[in-house]
Design a protein around this motif. Structure first.
Motif: not given
Ligand code: ALA
Length: 491
Positions: A333-356
């Motif tokens: 469960s820790v793996m799931l939560v950490l990986m989920y957190g990572q994908t959502r941070i990238f998602y937010t950064m991409a929404k802001d235009g800072l990642l493709p």
């Protein structure tokens, strides 16, 4: 280009409005948030790294290392609490930095969070692999040692001869499994999280309860083994080095702030969630490390499954079995939560235009950011298969400590720049606590100086991506330029 361009900020109002756009249901109570925090916090740190840190760095004095790392986290937790109550949005430290210190620092924090979440996922996977291999062995299913440790690590082969490992296959497969679940949109619900937290707490309480009866106080002597002459190898420097290492056990408490959008009363409950979960875990960690080093000699604990080894030593096979099952469920469960957190941070950064934009592309059926998730899964899985747990832990700790120091600084900065913003939760002693936070993060970072040097290329790569891509595609900058154009045209 003026320096101020890199300081471009989202306004607090904009951040708050974005949080309203999420349309997530506000269902989480303070108790749910504490449980969410514990769900993220208790993992490989206590199940694996405690034993290794006792054996390699601090001996029984690992208890003091836990206190020191816990104190550092307490300062950072209070600062997170203030920011989370002021800016109740998802995205965590990245969003806080965007609203306070500006885009460039926000990018840097996002880049550090890749270590905190993505590489922490790899670290937990290695811990999970250790308990899985040990569990399977109890059923006479032997994973070849060459395929159960990091590439190039020295191992003992099945034949008894010395050898070298090829790849940690179970760790890679663990991350692959989690990645598939995340692509399919399986997200841990609050109920599943509560069940897993319950299992973890029961296992840990059983270990403490039964272990207490088997403590041999002779194992605590010497409590602080003499320094071997090498920095960090026992003695006082070993306690500090141990604190820098087991800091990993606390990583995750701030994930509570990422759930702010789903909290019923974020202003009040997010700080309670962060500080409450941290307090519970600190108490448990201290008790576990006392019991662990009390029932076996610390120098026998440099193994992939130290808690199970300690339980084996007191001949309670049912408890060893329970510990392994609990660790395997809990770490998944820790793996799931950490990986989920990572994908959502990238998602937010991409929404802001800072990642493709591919990073925020959502799958039409599963409604998940699938490309980003698969990429994170590949990176975390390969890193988990190839890297020893101590190197991984140090990387995560360094990235996280740097992000924490920035968070503490942000509190100071916002108090000066935006003194009138509403702060439902305020850091006590606001002139002292954030400074103590920065100093204590600095002290732990100093124990990781070798890792810091190794990470310089990683930081340079981050800067290159920001200047080569992020700042050119930033939506905030584009919006600002549009405003300037309109202003100039007097529209
Ligand atoms: N603190 C979490 C763990 O120990 C990441 O696994």
């Amino acid at each position: 280009m003026a320096f101020s361009r890199f300081m471009i900020k989202k306004s607090v109002l904009m951040i708050q409005r974005e949080s309203g756009q999420g349309e997530l249901k506000r269902t989480l109570t303070a108790a749910n948030l504490i449980s969410l925090g514990i769900g993220c916090i208790i993992g490989t740190g206590i199940f694996v790294m405690t034993g290794q840190a006792a054996a390699q760095f601090a001996g029984p004095a690992i208890v003091i290392s836990f206190l020191l790392a816990g104190l550092c986290c307490a300062f950072a937790a209070l600062c997170y609490g203030e920011l989370a109550s002021m800016l109740p949005v998802s995205g965590s430290a990245y969003s806080y930095a965007y609203a306070s210190l500006g885009e460039f620092v926000a990018w840097f924090v996002g880049w550090l969070l890749l270590l905190e979440y993505g590489i922490a996922g790899s670290t937990v996977a290695v811990g999970w692999s250790g308990y899985l291999v040990s569990f399977l062995k109890d059923f006479h299913i032997i994973v070849p040692p060459e395929l159960a440790a990091a590439t190039g690590q020295k191992i003992i082969l099945a034949s008894g001869a010395a050898g070298t490992a090829l790849f940690n296959l179970p760790a890679f497969l663990g991350i692959s499994g989690v990645t598939i679940l995340l692509v399919l949109g399986v997200k841990e619900s609050a109920t599943v999280n509560n069940v897993i937290v319950f299992i973890k707490l029961i296992v840990i309480l059983l270990f403490i309860g039964f272990g207490l009866m088997y403590i041999n106080p002779a194992n605590w002597h010497p409590f602080i083994p003499a320094n071997s002459g090498e920095y960090g190898h026992f003695g006082l420097s070993g306690i500090m080095r141990g604190a820098g290492y087991i800091f990993f056990a606390y990583v995750g408490f701030e994930a509570v702030s990422t759930a702010a959008q789903e909290a019923r009363n974020p202003q009040r409950d997010v700080p309670i969630g962060i500080i409450g979960s941290l307090t519970v875990c600190t108490i448990l960690y201290i008790l576990v490390s006392l019991v662990l080093t009390g029932i076996v000699k610390y120098d026998t604990l440099n193994v992939p499954d130290p808690i199970a080894v300690a339980v084996d030593a007191i001949h309670l096979p049912w408890l060893a079995f329970t510990v392994k099952v609990g660790a395997i469920c809990g770490l998944s469960s820790v793996m799931l939560v950490l990986m989920y957190g990572q994908t959502r941070i990238f998602y937010t950064m991409a929404k802001d235009g800072l990642l493709p934009p591919a990073f925020s592309k959502v799958h039409p059926t599963f409604r998940t950011p699938w490309i980003n998730t698969i990429l994170v899964g590949i990176i975390s899985g390969v890193v988990a298969g190839m890297t020893p747990i101590d190197d991984l832990g140090d990387l995560v700790n360094l990235g996280t400590l740097m992000a924490f120091a920035i968070i503490c600084f942000t509190v100071l900065y916002m108090r000066v720049k935006e003194p009138n913003l509403e702060r439902p939760f305020k850091v006590p002693f606001p002139k002292v606590t954030p400074i103590l936070g920065i100093l204590s993060c600095g002290a732990l970072i100093s124990t990781l100086y070798a890792t810091f040097i190794n990470l310089i290329p990683y930081f340079l790569l981050g800067f290159a991506i920001y200047f080569g891509y992020g700042q050119r595609h930033s939506k905030l900058r584009a919006a600002e330029s549009m405003e300037e154009i309109l202003k100039a045209a007097d529209v």
